[in-house]
Design a protein around this motif. Structure first.
Motif, short mmCIF file in Angstrom:
data_model
loop_
_atom_site.label_atom_id
_atom_site.label_comp_id
_atom_site.label_asym_id
_atom_site.label_seq_id
_atom_site.Cartn_x
_atom_site.Cartn_y
_atom_site.Cartn_z
N PHE A 146 -93.04 -108.23 -45.05
CA PHE A 146 -93.93 -107.24 -44.47
C PHE A 146 -95.03 -107.96 -43.71
O PHE A 146 -95.25 -109.16 -43.91
CB PHE A 146 -94.57 -106.36 -45.57
CG PHE A 146 -93.61 -105.40 -46.21
CD1 PHE A 146 -92.67 -105.84 -47.13
CD2 PHE A 146 -93.65 -104.05 -45.91
CE1 PHE A 146 -91.78 -104.95 -47.73
CE2 PHE A 146 -92.78 -103.15 -46.50
CZ PHE A 146 -91.84 -103.61 -47.41
N ARG A 147 -95.74 -107.24 -42.88
CA ARG A 147 -96.89 -107.82 -42.19
C ARG A 147 -97.98 -106.77 -42.05
O ARG A 147 -97.70 -105.57 -42.02
CB ARG A 147 -96.49 -108.38 -40.83
CG ARG A 147 -96.06 -107.32 -39.81
CD ARG A 147 -95.55 -107.99 -38.55
NE ARG A 147 -95.17 -107.02 -37.52
CZ ARG A 147 -94.62 -107.35 -36.37
NH1 ARG A 147 -94.39 -108.63 -36.07
NH2 ARG A 147 -94.31 -106.41 -35.48
N GLN A 148 -99.21 -107.27 -41.98
CA GLN A 148 -100.34 -106.37 -41.83
C GLN A 148 -101.33 -106.98 -40.86
O GLN A 148 -101.90 -108.04 -41.12
CB GLN A 148 -101.01 -106.10 -43.18
CG GLN A 148 -102.08 -105.04 -43.10
CD GLN A 148 -102.52 -104.55 -44.47
OE1 GLN A 148 -102.33 -105.22 -45.48
NE2 GLN A 148 -103.11 -103.37 -44.51
N ALA A 149 -101.51 -106.29 -39.76
CA ALA A 149 -102.50 -106.70 -38.76
C ALA A 149 -103.84 -106.06 -39.10
O ALA A 149 -103.89 -105.06 -39.83
CB ALA A 149 -102.04 -106.26 -37.38
N PRO A 150 -104.93 -106.61 -38.59
CA PRO A 150 -106.25 -106.05 -38.87
C PRO A 150 -106.33 -104.57 -38.51
O PRO A 150 -105.87 -104.16 -37.44
CB PRO A 150 -107.17 -106.89 -37.98
CG PRO A 150 -106.47 -108.18 -37.83
CD PRO A 150 -105.02 -107.84 -37.78
N ALA A 151 -106.87 -103.80 -39.40
CA ALA A 151 -107.09 -102.37 -39.21
C ALA A 151 -105.79 -101.57 -39.09
O ALA A 151 -105.80 -100.42 -38.63
CB ALA A 151 -107.96 -102.10 -37.99
N LYS A 152 -104.69 -102.16 -39.51
CA LYS A 152 -103.41 -101.45 -39.48
C LYS A 152 -102.78 -101.44 -40.86
O LYS A 152 -103.11 -102.25 -41.72
CB LYS A 152 -102.46 -102.10 -38.47
CG LYS A 152 -102.89 -101.93 -37.02
CD LYS A 152 -101.80 -102.41 -36.09
CE LYS A 152 -102.17 -102.15 -34.64
NZ LYS A 152 -101.08 -102.59 -33.71
N GLU A 153 -101.85 -100.52 -41.05
CA GLU A 153 -101.15 -100.45 -42.32
C GLU A 153 -100.10 -101.55 -42.41
O GLU A 153 -99.64 -102.07 -41.39
CB GLU A 153 -100.48 -99.08 -42.47
CG GLU A 153 -101.46 -97.93 -42.62
CD GLU A 153 -100.76 -96.64 -42.97
OE1 GLU A 153 -101.46 -95.64 -43.22
OE2 GLU A 153 -99.51 -96.61 -42.98
N ARG A 154 -99.73 -101.86 -43.64
CA ARG A 154 -98.68 -102.85 -43.84
C ARG A 154 -97.37 -102.32 -43.25
O ARG A 154 -97.01 -101.18 -43.46
CB ARG A 154 -98.53 -103.13 -45.34
CG ARG A 154 -97.64 -104.31 -45.65
CD ARG A 154 -97.75 -104.69 -47.11
NE ARG A 154 -99.04 -105.28 -47.41
CZ ARG A 154 -99.34 -105.79 -48.60
NH1 ARG A 154 -98.46 -105.74 -49.59
NH2 ARG A 154 -100.52 -106.32 -48.81
N GLU A 155 -96.69 -103.20 -42.54
CA GLU A 155 -95.49 -102.81 -41.79
C GLU A 155 -94.29 -103.61 -42.26
O GLU A 155 -94.38 -104.83 -42.46
CB GLU A 155 -95.74 -103.09 -40.30
CG GLU A 155 -94.55 -102.88 -39.38
CD GLU A 155 -94.80 -103.40 -37.99
OE1 GLU A 155 -94.12 -102.91 -37.05
OE2 GLU A 155 -95.65 -104.29 -37.79
N THR A 209 -99.19 -111.01 -34.40
CA THR A 209 -100.27 -111.56 -35.20
C THR A 209 -100.55 -110.67 -36.39
O THR A 209 -100.79 -109.47 -36.24
CB THR A 209 -101.54 -111.72 -34.35
OG1 THR A 209 -101.31 -112.69 -33.33
CG2 THR A 209 -102.72 -112.15 -35.21
N ALA A 210 -100.51 -111.25 -37.58
CA ALA A 210 -100.70 -110.49 -38.80
C ALA A 210 -100.66 -111.43 -40.00
O ALA A 210 -100.30 -112.60 -39.86
CB ALA A 210 -99.61 -109.44 -38.95
N GLN A 249 -101.10 -116.26 -42.95
CA GLN A 249 -101.57 -115.79 -41.65
C GLN A 249 -100.72 -116.37 -40.53
O GLN A 249 -100.47 -117.58 -40.47
CB GLN A 249 -103.02 -116.18 -41.44
CG GLN A 249 -103.58 -115.82 -40.08
CD GLN A 249 -103.78 -114.33 -39.90
OE1 GLN A 249 -104.30 -113.65 -40.79
NE2 GLN A 249 -103.36 -113.78 -38.76
N VAL A 250 -100.30 -115.49 -39.63
CA VAL A 250 -99.63 -115.90 -38.40
C VAL A 250 -100.46 -115.39 -37.22
O VAL A 250 -100.74 -114.19 -37.14
CB VAL A 250 -98.20 -115.33 -38.32
CG1 VAL A 250 -97.60 -115.59 -36.94
CG2 VAL A 250 -97.33 -115.93 -39.41
N THR A 251 -100.85 -116.30 -36.37
CA THR A 251 -101.65 -115.94 -35.20
C THR A 251 -100.92 -116.39 -33.94
O THR A 251 -100.59 -117.58 -33.83
CB THR A 251 -103.04 -116.56 -35.25
OG1 THR A 251 -103.70 -116.16 -36.46
CG2 THR A 251 -103.87 -116.12 -34.05
#
Length: 124
Positions: free
Chosen positions: A37-46, A91-92, A119-121
């Motif tokens: 899963f991934r989660q970007a700033p201010a977003k839900e986990r995807e 990025t997340a 973290q992946v940027t």
């Protein structure tokens, strides 16, 4: 209990590649599926994708299909997320999770054990 630990995150330019690892330990005999899963700033986990514990079947979110590949090393109890042609929107914080169910779920609640994330940027 099952412990899940991710590694391999970092900074990469758009178009580049990165491989994440997820090591599972403990009572892994009860694990039937591993997910990313991934989660970007201010977003839900995807949901990103998942693979069966045997490594025989994998599913992916449409947003990463064709760019990301999940694989598994049975000897090492490790799952990999190979990410190619990365985009800034990738990025997340990427998290790995283990499920006691063989169901190829894409929801957070479908997974029982979670890692801390890495973290992946992706820079443009």
């Amino acid at each position: 209990q099952v412990q899940v630990v991710e590694s391999g995150g970092g900074l990469v330019q758009a178009g580049g590649s990165l491989r994440l690892s997820c090591a599972a330990s403990g009572r892994t005999s009860g694990v039937y599926r591993m997910g990313w899963f991934r989660q970007a700033p201010a977003k839900e986990r995807e949901f990103v994708g998942s693979i069966s514990w045997s490594g025989s079947s994998a599913v992916y979110a449409d947003s990463v299909k064709g760019r990301f590949t999940i694989s598994r090393d049975n000897d090492k109890n490790t799952v990999y997320l190979q990410m190619n042609r990365l985009k800034p929107e990738d990025t997340a914080v990427y998290s790995c999770a283990a499920s006691r169910s063989g169901y190829a779920g894409s929801r957070v609640v479908d997974y029982d054990y979670w890692g801390q994330g890495t973290q992946v940027t992706v820079s443009s």
